[in-house]
Design an enzyme around this catalytic site. Structure first.
Site, short mmCIF file in Angstrom:
data_model
loop_
_atom_site.label_atom_id
_atom_site.label_comp_id
_atom_site.label_asym_id
_atom_site.label_seq_id
_atom_site.Cartn_x
_atom_site.Cartn_y
_atom_site.Cartn_z
N GLU A 3 -30.47 -86.50 -7.58
CA GLU A 3 -31.52 -86.73 -6.60
C GLU A 3 -32.19 -85.39 -6.34
OE1 GLU A 3 -30.98 -89.66 -3.73
OE2 GLU A 3 -29.14 -90.45 -4.55
N ASN A 181 -31.56 -93.36 -4.78
CA ASN A 181 -31.02 -94.56 -4.15
C ASN A 181 -29.88 -94.25 -3.17
OD1 ASN A 181 -30.98 -97.38 -3.80
ND2 ASN A 181 -29.19 -97.50 -5.13
N ARG A 264 -33.07 -101.79 -6.96
CA ARG A 264 -31.99 -100.82 -6.78
C ARG A 264 -30.90 -101.50 -5.96
NH1 ARG A 264 -33.84 -95.80 -8.20
NH2 ARG A 264 -31.63 -95.51 -8.60
#
Ligand SMILES: [Zn+2]
Length: 276
Positions: A3, A181, A264
Site C-alpha cells: 500500500e 484494501n 475487493r
C-alpha cells in the site's frame, strides 16, 4: 499487500543506497527497455505518488543531481516508473552480495560501485520522460503521504463518486492516492463507518481523511504494517482478515464490494460499524 506506506518505504530504501550516486551498471529485465544502458547516469532520488515509484535519473554532465524528490525534475532526466502490484519489492544491498529473492524474478538492477538496488517481481517497469511522468500523474488523486497533500482536493474528488460505498471510493487511486484494501477496511473500522455507507453520507469526511493520512504516516517507519499498534502477526489489524472484531469480539463480516470484476474483499464489524 503493498500500500502507500510500503511504496514510500521502498523509495526511501532505494534513495538511502543510491541517491546522488553515479550508476556503474543498470540492467532492465523487461522486453521494452532490455537494451537500455544508463551507466554513468546519476540517481537523483525517488518520488512516490500513491503506489507508483518514480526514480529520477539524470544524464552524465547534468549539474542537477539532487536533492531527492524536489520538483521540478530537470527536463533531460529520465524517470524509472515501477509499481509493486501484488508481489513486488525493492531490496538494497552491497554490490556483489547474493540476492534474497530468486534471480529470475529480478526486473531491474541499479548499481553503484558499492551499493545495489534490485526490483523483484515488479508489476510495471518503464522509463518515462518528464512529459510521460506528467501524463502518469495527471489522473491520480492527491497523495496521502505527500508533504503538500491537498485534503480539500481529495474530498472534492471523493465526493464526485459520493453515491458509491465508502470502501469502494476511498481506495480509488484517481480520487485519493495511497490506500489499499487493508487500510481502507481498517480506516472504516477506526472511524466507525459501515463499508456500504455512501461516501456522501459519511459524517465528518475531513476527520476520516486526516485519519487515513495518519494511518499511512504511522506505518512509514514500521517494519510491519499495523493499525492496532501491535506488530505481531494476527494482532496487527482490528477487522481485516480477522474472524472476530479485536475490539468487541463480534464475528467479523466479509463481503466483496465494488464494480463487477474489481470487487475487493471487505471486512467489518457489524457492531462497531453499524449500518447508518
Ligand atoms: Zn466490534
Amino acid at each position: 499487500m503493498p500500500e502507500g506506506d510500503t511504496v514510500f518505504r521502498a523509495a526511501r530504501r532505494i534513495d538511502a543506497a543510491l541517491a546522488g550516486r553515479v550508476l556503474s551498471r543498470t540492467d532492465f529485465r523487461v522486453p521494452a527497455i532490455a537494451t537500455t544502458d544508463l551507466t554513468g547516469w546519476t540517481l537523483r532520488g525517488t518520488r512516490t505518488h500513491g503506489k507508483h515509484l518514480l526514480t529520477d535519473l539524470v544524464p552524465p554532465g547534468s549539474d542537477d543531481t539532487g536533492p531527492a524528490w524536489l520538483d521540478p525534475v530537470p527536463s533531460d532526466a529520465l524517470t524509472l516508473h515501477t509499481h509493486l502490484k501484488m508481489e513486488g519489492t525493492w531490496l538494497t544491498q552491497r554490490t556483489g552480495s547474493g540476492w534474497k529473492r530468486p534471480e529470475f524474478t529480478a526486473r531491474v538492477v541499479l548499481e553503484s560501485e558499492d551499493r545495489q538496488a534490485v526490483g523483484f517481481s515488479l508489476g510495471i517497469v518503464a522509463l518515462l520522460d518528464q512529459h510521460g511522468v506528467a501524463e502518469l500523474r495527471a489522473p491520480l488523486g492527491p497523495d496521502l503521504l505527500h508533504p503538500d497533500f491537498d485534503a480539500d482536493e481529495a474530498m472534492r474528488r471523493l465526493r464526485s463518486e459520493g453515491s458509491l460505498p465508502f470502501v469502494q471510493v476511498a481506495q480509488n487511486q484517481r480520487l485519493m492516492a495511497g490506500l489499499g484494501n487493508m487500510y481502507t477496511c481498517e480506516l472504516a473500522f477506526l472511524t466507525g463507518v459501515n463499508p456500504y455507507t455512501p461516501l456522501n453520507a459519511v459524517a465528518n469526511l475531513a476527520r476520516v481523511v486526516t485519519r487515513a493520512r495518519l494511518l499511512l504516516e504511522q506505518n512509514v517507519t514500521r517494519a510491519v504494517q499495523s493499525t492496532t499498534g501491535v506488530l505481531s502477526a494476527g494482532r496487527n489489524t482490528w477487522v481485516y482478515r480477522q474472524k472476530a472484531c479485536r475490539r468487541c469480539g463480534t464475528r467479523v463480516r466479509v463481503a466483496k464490494i465494488g464494480y463487477v470484476g474489481q470487487e475487493r474483499t471487505t471486512y467489518w464489524c457489524p457492531r462497531c460499524q453499524p449500518a447508518a
